[in-house]
Every structure is written in C-alpha cells, then in structure tokens.
Design a protein around this motif. Structure first.
Motif, PDB file in Angstrom:
ATOM      1  N   ILE A 297       2.969   0.742  -4.407  1.00 32.78           N
ATOM      2  CA  ILE A 297       2.632   1.951  -3.647  1.00 32.78           C
ATOM      3  C   ILE A 297       3.536   2.799  -3.277  1.00 32.78           C
ATOM      4  O   ILE A 297       3.158   4.089  -3.443  1.00 32.78           O
ATOM      5  CB  ILE A 297       1.815   1.569  -2.459  1.00 32.78           C
ATOM      6  CG1 ILE A 297       0.405   0.693  -2.472  1.00 32.78           C
ATOM      7  CG2 ILE A 297       1.130   2.496  -1.474  1.00 32.78           C
ATOM      8  CD1 ILE A 297       0.142  -0.215  -1.329  1.00 32.78           C
ATOM      9  N   HIS A 300       4.378   4.885  -6.295  1.00 29.33           N
ATOM     10  CA  HIS A 300       3.406   5.862  -6.480  1.00 29.33           C
ATOM     11  C   HIS A 300       3.259   7.129  -5.711  1.00 29.33           C
ATOM     12  O   HIS A 300       3.083   8.142  -6.034  1.00 29.33           O
ATOM     13  CB  HIS A 300       2.073   5.323  -6.676  1.00 29.33           C
ATOM     14  CG  HIS A 300       0.607   5.985  -7.535  1.00 29.33           C
ATOM     15  ND1 HIS A 300       0.241   6.703  -6.617  1.00 29.33           N
ATOM     16  CD2 HIS A 300       0.527   6.041  -8.750  1.00 29.33           C
ATOM     17  CE1 HIS A 300      -0.690   7.410  -7.368  1.00 29.33           C
ATOM     18  NE2 HIS A 300      -0.412   7.043  -8.669  1.00 29.33           N
ATOM     19  N   GLU A 301       3.522   6.712  -4.379  1.00 28.29           N
ATOM     20  CA  GLU A 301       3.123   7.684  -3.420  1.00 28.29           C
ATOM     21  C   GLU A 301       4.279   8.694  -2.981  1.00 28.29           C
ATOM     22  O   GLU A 301       4.276   9.993  -2.569  1.00 28.29           O
ATOM     23  CB  GLU A 301       2.496   7.158  -2.014  1.00 28.29           C
ATOM     24  CG  GLU A 301       1.192   6.345  -2.220  1.00 28.29           C
ATOM     25  CD  GLU A 301       0.044   7.495  -2.369  1.00 28.29           C
ATOM     26  OE1 GLU A 301       0.047   8.486  -1.708  1.00 28.29           O
ATOM     27  OE2 GLU A 301      -0.999   7.212  -3.061  1.00 28.29           O
ATOM     28  N   CYS A 303       6.554   8.132  -0.430  1.00 29.97           N
ATOM     29  CA  CYS A 303       6.339   8.204   1.017  1.00 29.97           C
ATOM     30  C   CYS A 303       7.387   7.032   1.319  1.00 29.97           C
ATOM     31  O   CYS A 303       7.678   6.220   0.854  1.00 29.97           O
ATOM     32  CB  CYS A 303       4.956   8.164   1.376  1.00 29.97           C
ATOM     33  SG  CYS A 303       4.310   6.473   0.976  1.00 29.97           S
ATOM     34  N   LEU A 308       3.913   4.235   5.848  1.00 35.39           N
ATOM     35  CA  LEU A 308       2.890   3.667   5.375  1.00 35.39           C
ATOM     36  C   LEU A 308       1.672   3.003   6.419  1.00 35.39           C
ATOM     37  O   LEU A 308       1.944   2.700   7.271  1.00 35.39           O
ATOM     38  CB  LEU A 308       3.295   2.170   4.335  1.00 35.39           C
ATOM     39  CG  LEU A 308       3.819   2.430   2.998  1.00 35.39           C
ATOM     40  CD1 LEU A 308       4.529   1.095   2.415  1.00 35.39           C
ATOM     41  CD2 LEU A 308       3.080   2.951   2.262  1.00 35.39           C
ATOM     42  N   LYS A 311      -3.999   0.377   4.859  1.00 37.03           N
ATOM     43  CA  LYS A 311      -5.360   1.015   4.363  1.00 37.03           C
ATOM     44  C   LYS A 311      -5.179   0.911   2.617  1.00 37.03           C
ATOM     45  O   LYS A 311      -4.259   0.298   2.239  1.00 37.03           O
ATOM     46  CB  LYS A 311      -5.491   2.572   4.327  1.00 37.03           C
ATOM     47  CG  LYS A 311      -4.340   3.381   3.806  1.00 37.03           C
ATOM     48  CD  LYS A 311      -4.682   4.894   4.139  1.00 37.03           C
ATOM     49  CE  LYS A 311      -3.643   5.799   3.346  1.00 37.03           C
ATOM     50  NZ  LYS A 311      -4.152   7.268   3.376  1.00 37.03           N
ATOM     51  N   LYS A 312      -6.219   1.412   1.975  1.00 35.85           N
ATOM     52  CA  LYS A 312      -6.381   1.316   0.564  1.00 35.85           C
ATOM     53  C   LYS A 312      -5.977   2.568  -0.190  1.00 35.85           C
ATOM     54  O   LYS A 312      -6.347   3.658   0.266  1.00 35.85           O
ATOM     55  CB  LYS A 312      -7.751   0.918   0.047  1.00 35.85           C
ATOM     56  CG  LYS A 312      -8.304  -0.284   0.362  1.00 35.85           C
ATOM     57  CD  LYS A 312      -9.280  -0.600  -0.190  1.00 35.85           C
ATOM     58  CE  LYS A 312     -10.095  -2.307   0.127  1.00 35.85           C
ATOM     59  NZ  LYS A 312     -11.452  -2.487  -0.315  1.00 35.85           N
ATOM     60  N   TYR A 313      -4.757   2.454  -0.972  1.00 36.23           N
ATOM     61  CA  TYR A 313      -4.291   3.209  -1.785  1.00 36.23           C
ATOM     62  C   TYR A 313      -4.851   3.374  -3.248  1.00 36.23           C
ATOM     63  O   TYR A 313      -4.970   2.246  -3.645  1.00 36.23           O
ATOM     64  CB  TYR A 313      -2.549   3.367  -1.593  1.00 36.23           C
ATOM     65  CG  TYR A 313      -1.964   3.644  -0.430  1.00 36.23           C
ATOM     66  CD1 TYR A 313      -1.517   4.989  -0.013  1.00 36.23           C
ATOM     67  CD2 TYR A 313      -1.864   2.737   0.520  1.00 36.23           C
ATOM     68  CE1 TYR A 313      -0.863   5.169   1.064  1.00 36.23           C
ATOM     69  CE2 TYR A 313      -1.416   2.929   1.913  1.00 36.23           C
ATOM     70  CZ  TYR A 313      -0.864   4.468   2.106  1.00 36.23           C
ATOM     71  OH  TYR A 313      -0.362   4.600   3.279  1.00 36.23           O
ATOM     72  N   THR A 314      -4.924   4.513  -3.699  1.00 35.15           N
ATOM     73  CA  THR A 314      -5.350   4.656  -5.025  1.00 35.15           C
ATOM     74  C   THR A 314      -4.350   5.058  -6.114  1.00 35.15           C
ATOM     75  O   THR A 314      -3.775   5.979  -5.939  1.00 35.15           O
ATOM     76  CB  THR A 314      -6.702   5.870  -5.335  1.00 35.15           C
ATOM     77  OG1 THR A 314      -7.629   5.390  -4.428  1.00 35.15           O
ATOM     78  CG2 THR A 314      -6.978   5.722  -6.926  1.00 35.15           C
ATOM     79  N   ILE A 315      -4.058   3.723  -6.943  1.00 31.88           N
ATOM     80  CA  ILE A 315      -2.803   4.042  -7.997  1.00 31.88           C
ATOM     81  C   ILE A 315      -3.531   3.968  -9.392  1.00 31.88           C
ATOM     82  O   ILE A 315      -4.030   2.883  -9.816  1.00 31.88           O
ATOM     83  CB  ILE A 315      -1.731   2.833  -7.568  1.00 31.88           C
ATOM     84  CG1 ILE A 315      -1.405   2.888  -6.281  1.00 31.88           C
ATOM     85  CG2 ILE A 315      -0.661   2.784  -8.624  1.00 31.88           C
ATOM     86  CD1 ILE A 315      -0.254   1.817  -5.923  1.00 31.88           C
ATOM     87  N   GLU A 319      -7.897   0.953  -6.681  1.00 29.97           N
ATOM     88  CA  GLU A 319      -7.608   0.776  -5.067  1.00 29.97           C
ATOM     89  C   GLU A 319      -6.603  -0.381  -4.998  1.00 29.97           C
ATOM     90  O   GLU A 319      -6.782  -1.697  -5.456  1.00 29.97           O
ATOM     91  CB  GLU A 319      -8.800   0.868  -4.431  1.00 29.97           C
ATOM     92  CG  GLU A 319      -9.778   1.766  -4.310  1.00 29.97           C
ATOM     93  CD  GLU A 319     -10.747   1.630  -3.369  1.00 29.97           C
ATOM     94  OE1 GLU A 319     -11.221   0.661  -3.002  1.00 29.97           O
ATOM     95  OE2 GLU A 319     -11.226   2.924  -2.860  1.00 29.97           O
ATOM     96  N   GLN A 321      -4.420  -2.468  -1.607  1.00 29.07           N
ATOM     97  CA  GLN A 321      -4.460  -2.426  -0.239  1.00 29.07           C
ATOM     98  C   GLN A 321      -3.212  -2.527   0.231  1.00 29.07           C
ATOM     99  O   GLN A 321      -2.354  -3.571  -0.155  1.00 29.07           O
ATOM    100  CB  GLN A 321      -5.367  -3.719   0.382  1.00 29.07           C
ATOM    101  CG  GLN A 321      -5.152  -4.030   1.874  1.00 29.07           C
ATOM    102  CD  GLN A 321      -5.959  -2.906   2.432  1.00 29.07           C
ATOM    103  OE1 GLN A 321      -7.132  -2.773   2.425  1.00 29.07           O
ATOM    104  NE2 GLN A 321      -5.247  -2.505   3.757  1.00 29.07           N
TER     105      GLN A 321
END
Length: 341
Positions: A297, A300-301, A303, A308, A311-315, A319, A321
């Motif tokens: 995550i 990809h993000e 951040c 963090l 929640k669910k992140y879209t990669i 999705e 979690q």
C-alpha cells in the motif's frame, strides 16, 4: 545513515523510506535528506508519489539529469577532481512533488544509469593526478557538504539516509564514505547472515569468523587507510520482517535470529571501536514486524506509515485492506528505532 547489507531482499529500501519519512515528521525543525544510491531507484519512486505517478515524476528528473547519475556524469564531463558549484540544485524538495511528504524532506533522485556511472567513477579514480582515488570516492561527500553549506537551509540540523543496492560497486563505496553510521537490515536466514559477515569484511577488512582474508576483501579497506579516510561506525542491526509472536517462530528462524545477535555481541566485544555508543537500555539488534500488505500500500500510495488509515486502498484496481492493528504495530516499531537514531 547508510542503510545497507551485502544481501538483497532484507528490506533496505522500505526501511530507508520508513525511517527517513517518519524521522522527518517527528523532527520538523531538521532537514532530512534521502540519497538514492540504488540503480533500481525504488525509494525515489515512493517518495515522488508511489507506483506509476512516482515513476513518471522520477523520469522527468532523470531526463533533466537532476539525479545522482546526472551529477556524476556532469562531474566527469566538467570537473572530475573538484566540485561543480551547483551541487545543491540536484536535491529535490519532496513535498513540491508529492504533497503526502513532509515539507522538510529532500531527495537526491536515483537513476538506472548509476551502473553505467561505475565506469566513470573508476576512470576518475585511475587518473595519475594526485588524490584521484579519493576524489572519485568523494562525489557523495561533495554533494552532502554542499547541501549542508547552502544558505537556503541555514543553520537547521540535517540528517541524511542513504539507500543502496546489495552490491559493493564503487558507487556503494561512495555511500560508505559519505556516511558516518551504518544501519544493517537483515532477516533471520543464512544468506542474510553471510551478507552481514561480508559487509564487515568489505568495509573494515575484518573476518567475523577469523578466517584468512582474500585480497578482494581488503582492497577498499586498504585504500581507505592509505588515504587516511574514516569508515562509518556500526549503529544498529534491524531484524526486519520478524515474527509477530516469537513463540510461533520455527526453530530455524530462532536459531538464525540468535546467530545475528551473537555476531553483534561478539563484534561489540572484540571491536568496540567499530560501533557507535548506545544508551544502556537500547539494544544493538532491533526487531521490526512484517509489514505484510502495508508495504504494498505504501509503495503504491507514496504516503507515510503514520498516516495510513484503517480502510481499503485500491491498488491496480484491486481493493486491499489496511488493518489498524498492523498499522499500529509496524508504526510502533519504526518509531522505536527513530528514538535511537
């Protein structure tokens, strides 16, 4: 801080990213600089925005030769043995590219051409001019000194984190000589332990196992001594991807983990001059839990770990979690390390 082990897959890049970004957040009155001395440039991509976005942003800096390889090429073309005078311009203010980054974080972008630059470094070092080898291995020192001296940054304290690939190429030698402390990431396996032993041989010319040293291990150490340079000190070993519950660990995992601790203890006893001083309560070997899906995550993000959310992140349209318990556990381990660096 040089974050290095002579072994791949031990989490050097992730730790370089996590420690530098979180350190910058905790110390807003310092300038924190990440130097990407790995041709793969993964830490640059994360800082510059994560998968896709970060790669595109990094390509722009590479195209303009505003990268570690761009600087080495420019030195080769214009001024092999002395600074160019524009060293500060190679550093990027991370927040201006990726708003997730703290505004006191800077980056010297990585570059795939760093492998090509190894030939340029070797050429400069082989010159008959006096001090050529030292000049060729001081390119990162020159960049760091220029950043420290710039008027724009004033008298603010400055902390540098250098990410390297596993090899001991001559551009890794630049990173070694530019640092004064080493953080050694490792995992509880035989290959990682060999990497630690090789690191000690390559940098200090010391055999952990008291075996006869081959000439190739002594070359760097001999050059450092001949040019009256100073090696960095060993600071901490980070056993990355540790088991959440040691009782669940296999016997093989425990034995390898104990061997890493034994090496650290033995080296500290026999060669105390190679180590930094730690407070009595601080351990030389520190465990960091496996980030599992969190690392994907973050990659990809682009951040910080501490920001963090559960929640669910879209990669890549999938999705994923992010679990609060995992976030808190990993963040706690990283924050504990930051307290002693």
């Amino acid at each position: 801080y040089l974050i290095w082990n002579n072994k791949g897959g031990v989490g050097k890049t992730f730790l370089s990213y996590a420690l530098s970004v979180e350190y910058a957040i905790v110390h807003p009155n310092e300038d924190v600089v990440v130097i990407d001395a790995c041709p793969q440039s993964n830490v640059s991509e994360i800082i510059l925005g994560g998968n896709g976005t970060g790669e595109a942003n990094l390509d722009k800096f590479r195209d303009n030769e505003r990268s570690i390889a761009g600087y080495i090429k420019e030195r080769f073309r214009k001024s092999q043995l002395v600074k160019l005078g524009n060293e500060y311009t190679y550093f990027v203010e991370a927040n201006k590219v990726n708003k997730e980054m703290p505004d006191n974080l800077f980056l010297l972008p990585g570059d795939i051409d760093l492998d090509i630059c190894s030939k340029l470094i070797a050429y400069i070092g082989s010159s008959p001019a006096k001090g050529a080898w030292k000049a060729s291995r001081s390119l990162l020192v020159d960049l760091i000194e220029a950043f420290e001296a710039t008027k724009e940054s004033g008298d603010r304290p400055k902390t540098f984190f250098i990410d390297c690939n596993p090899s001991f190429a001559n551009y890794t030698e630049l990173a070694v000589l530019a640092s004064n402390r080493i953080i050694i990431p490792c995992t509880a396996d035989a290959a990682s332990i060999r990497g630690i032993k090789n690191l000690i041989k390559l940098i200090y010319g010391i055999s952990v196992d008291n075996k006869t040293m081959e000439d190739e291990y002594l070359n760097f150490s001999n050059e450092v001594k001949a040019h009256k340079l100073k090696e960095p000190l060993l600071h901490i070993f980070i056993q990355n991807r540790s088991r959440t519950n040691e009782r669940d660990a296999t016997k093989a995992f425990r034995s390898h983990a104990e061997e890493i601790q034994r090496i650290a203890n033995d080296l500290t006893a026999k060669h105390p001059d190679l180590f930094t001083k730690l407070a009595a309560r601080d351990s030389r070997v520190i465990n960091v839990k496996d980030g599992n899906t969190l690392a994907a995550i973050i990659n990809h993000e682009g951040c910080p770990i501490s920001r963090l959310q559960h929640k669910k992140y879209t990669i890549y349209r999938q999705e994923t979690q992010a679990n609060k318990a995992q976030i808190d556990a990993l963040n706690e381990d990283i924050q504990n390390i930051i307290e002693i660096i």
